[in-house]
Design a protein around this motif. Structure first.
Motif, short mmCIF file in Angstrom:
data_model
loop_
_atom_site.label_atom_id
_atom_site.label_comp_id
_atom_site.label_asym_id
_atom_site.label_seq_id
_atom_site.Cartn_x
_atom_site.Cartn_y
_atom_site.Cartn_z
N GLU A 6 50.60 -59.70 104.10
CA GLU A 6 49.49 -58.99 103.15
C GLU A 6 47.97 -58.97 103.79
O GLU A 6 47.74 -57.34 103.18
CB GLU A 6 49.65 -59.95 101.95
N ARG A 7 47.78 -59.50 104.68
CA ARG A 7 46.26 -60.09 104.80
C ARG A 7 46.38 -58.68 106.00
O ARG A 7 44.83 -57.76 106.06
CB ARG A 7 45.90 -61.34 105.30
N ILE A 8 46.78 -58.46 106.79
CA ILE A 8 46.47 -57.20 108.21
C ILE A 8 46.82 -56.13 107.60
O ILE A 8 46.06 -54.66 107.91
CB ILE A 8 48.04 -57.74 109.12
N ARG A 9 47.45 -55.72 106.46
CA ARG A 9 48.30 -54.68 105.76
C ARG A 9 46.62 -54.62 105.03
O ARG A 9 46.36 -53.14 104.72
CB ARG A 9 49.17 -54.54 104.66
N GLN A 10 46.12 -55.29 104.34
CA GLN A 10 44.98 -55.15 103.19
C GLN A 10 43.96 -54.63 103.95
O GLN A 10 43.12 -53.70 103.88
CB GLN A 10 44.50 -55.90 102.71
N ASP A 11 43.52 -55.15 105.37
CA ASP A 11 42.26 -55.15 106.27
C ASP A 11 42.55 -55.90 107.88
O ASP A 11 42.54 -57.14 107.90
CB ASP A 11 40.66 -55.35 105.31
N ALA A 12 42.85 -55.03 108.76
CA ALA A 12 43.93 -55.87 109.74
C ALA A 12 42.15 -56.49 110.59
O ALA A 12 42.24 -57.28 111.35
CB ALA A 12 43.95 -54.34 110.74
N ASP A 13 40.95 -55.43 110.39
CA ASP A 13 39.72 -55.89 110.72
C ASP A 13 39.31 -57.36 110.50
O ASP A 13 38.84 -58.39 111.53
CB ASP A 13 38.68 -55.37 111.22
N PHE A 57 41.46 -59.78 109.26
CA PHE A 57 41.97 -60.90 109.77
C PHE A 57 41.88 -61.60 110.85
O PHE A 57 41.92 -62.63 111.62
CB PHE A 57 43.44 -59.88 109.16
N LEU A 58 41.56 -60.15 111.40
CA LEU A 58 41.92 -60.50 113.23
C LEU A 58 40.25 -61.20 113.10
O LEU A 58 40.33 -62.58 113.65
CB LEU A 58 41.46 -59.28 114.06
N ALA A 59 39.40 -61.34 112.14
CA ALA A 59 37.70 -62.24 112.60
C ALA A 59 37.63 -62.94 111.77
O ALA A 59 37.12 -64.03 112.79
CB ALA A 59 36.96 -60.97 111.59
N GLY A 60 38.66 -63.64 111.26
CA GLY A 60 39.26 -64.60 110.42
C GLY A 60 39.67 -65.50 111.36
O GLY A 60 40.04 -67.08 111.32
N TRP A 119 42.40 -63.23 123.43
CA TRP A 119 41.58 -63.19 121.70
C TRP A 119 41.91 -62.57 121.15
O TRP A 119 42.61 -60.93 121.33
CB TRP A 119 40.41 -63.41 121.69
N PRO A 120 42.67 -62.92 119.56
CA PRO A 120 43.32 -61.25 118.45
C PRO A 120 42.33 -60.72 118.80
O PRO A 120 41.61 -60.43 118.47
CB PRO A 120 42.97 -62.23 117.67
N GLY A 121 43.23 -58.76 119.11
CA GLY A 121 42.40 -58.27 118.70
C GLY A 121 43.55 -57.17 118.71
O GLY A 121 44.35 -57.15 118.35
N GLN A 122 42.65 -55.61 118.75
CA GLN A 122 43.38 -54.59 117.79
C GLN A 122 45.00 -54.30 118.95
O GLN A 122 45.70 -53.95 118.21
CB GLN A 122 42.36 -53.23 117.83
N GLU A 123 44.27 -54.18 120.21
CA GLU A 123 45.78 -54.00 121.04
C GLU A 123 46.53 -54.69 121.08
O GLU A 123 47.69 -54.50 121.36
CB GLU A 123 44.88 -54.24 122.87
N PHE A 124 46.21 -56.50 120.68
CA PHE A 124 47.35 -56.92 120.59
C PHE A 124 48.17 -57.35 118.91
O PHE A 124 49.45 -57.49 119.62
CB PHE A 124 47.33 -58.44 121.12
N LEU A 125 47.49 -56.42 118.13
CA LEU A 125 47.99 -57.04 116.44
C LEU A 125 48.97 -56.49 116.73
O LEU A 125 50.39 -56.56 115.46
CB LEU A 125 46.75 -55.85 115.65
N PRO A 126 50.46 -54.83 116.91
CA PRO A 126 51.50 -54.52 116.90
C PRO A 126 52.18 -55.87 116.89
O PRO A 126 53.42 -55.84 116.38
CB PRO A 126 51.24 -52.86 117.45
N GLY A 127 52.03 -55.90 117.98
CA GLY A 127 52.95 -57.31 118.66
C GLY A 127 52.95 -58.39 118.19
O GLY A 127 54.07 -58.76 117.74
#
Length: 196
Positions: A45-52, A54-57, A13-21
């Motif tokens: 751009e969406r990640i840079r604006q609000d990563a949380d 983005f992941l929730a969406g 599931w998309p999450g903070q621990e996998f987001l850098p990759g």
């Protein structure tokens, strides 16, 4: 985080621990959307604006998110669905699943229930085939009897992925103008289909 690769991918599931990759793949020019290459830049751009946010969406089982942009610039309502990421110790790609509540059919603007994209530097390893096989286990929980997947007539690799997961060619058709008005092949996978 373990960055060592293994021989078989898993879906995460998309999450903070996998987001850098994921972000690194986007920054290398990869896009999870094969219809809109600019989608990759938009996601950066969406990640840079609000990563949380983005992941929730990426997981929207109610289809409550904002309208989805089409290749011609129009927008359509978002369907219920989610994305999972393909992971082998590193980010490998993305696979999305969408549906229409109470029906196996999809609106004319949605080409299929499942779409996938593997990063080029991980292609040729059977990751798309494995990811599709894993995702097919989730589909019955949404009340579906089958899923449909489309691909271009010249995309032989994608056709092999679908067939290896029980897909049967249903038709060749022309997409609606909002999707470019080009030829596509539609495959159907019965959810109790034997895998090749």
């Amino acid at each position: 985080m373990n960055t060592r690769t293994s021989s078989l991918p898993r879906l995460v599931w998309p999450g903070q621990e996998f987001l850098p990759g994921y972000l690194a793949a986007l920054e290398r020019g990869w896009s999870p959307n094969n219809l809109r290459a600019e989608a990759g830049r938009e996601e950066i751009e969406r990640i840079r604006q609000d990563a949380d946010a983005f992941l929730a969406g990426l997981v929207d089982r109610e289809g409550a998110g904002p309208p989805v942009p089409m290749p011609d610039g129009s927008t359509v309502p978002k369907l219920p669905g989610y994305r999972r990421w393909i992971w082998d110790g590193e980010f490998c790609g993305s696979i999305g699943f969408r549906w229409q509540r109470g029906s196996n059919t999809l609106p004319h603007y949605c080409l299929g229930h499942i779409g996938y994209a593997v990063v080029p530097w991980k292609s040729g390893r059977g990751y798309a085939t494995a990811a599709l096989r894993l995702l097919l286990h989730d589909a019955p929980a949404e009340g579906l009897r089958y899923v449909e997947i489309t691909t271009a007539p010249d995309n032989l690799a994608s056709q092999r992925v679908i067939v290896r997961n029980g897909g049967v060619l249903v038709e060749e058709f022309m997409t609606v103008p909002a999707l470019g008005g080009h030829r596509e092949l539609r495959y159907r996978i019965e959810l109790d289909a034997p895998l090749a």
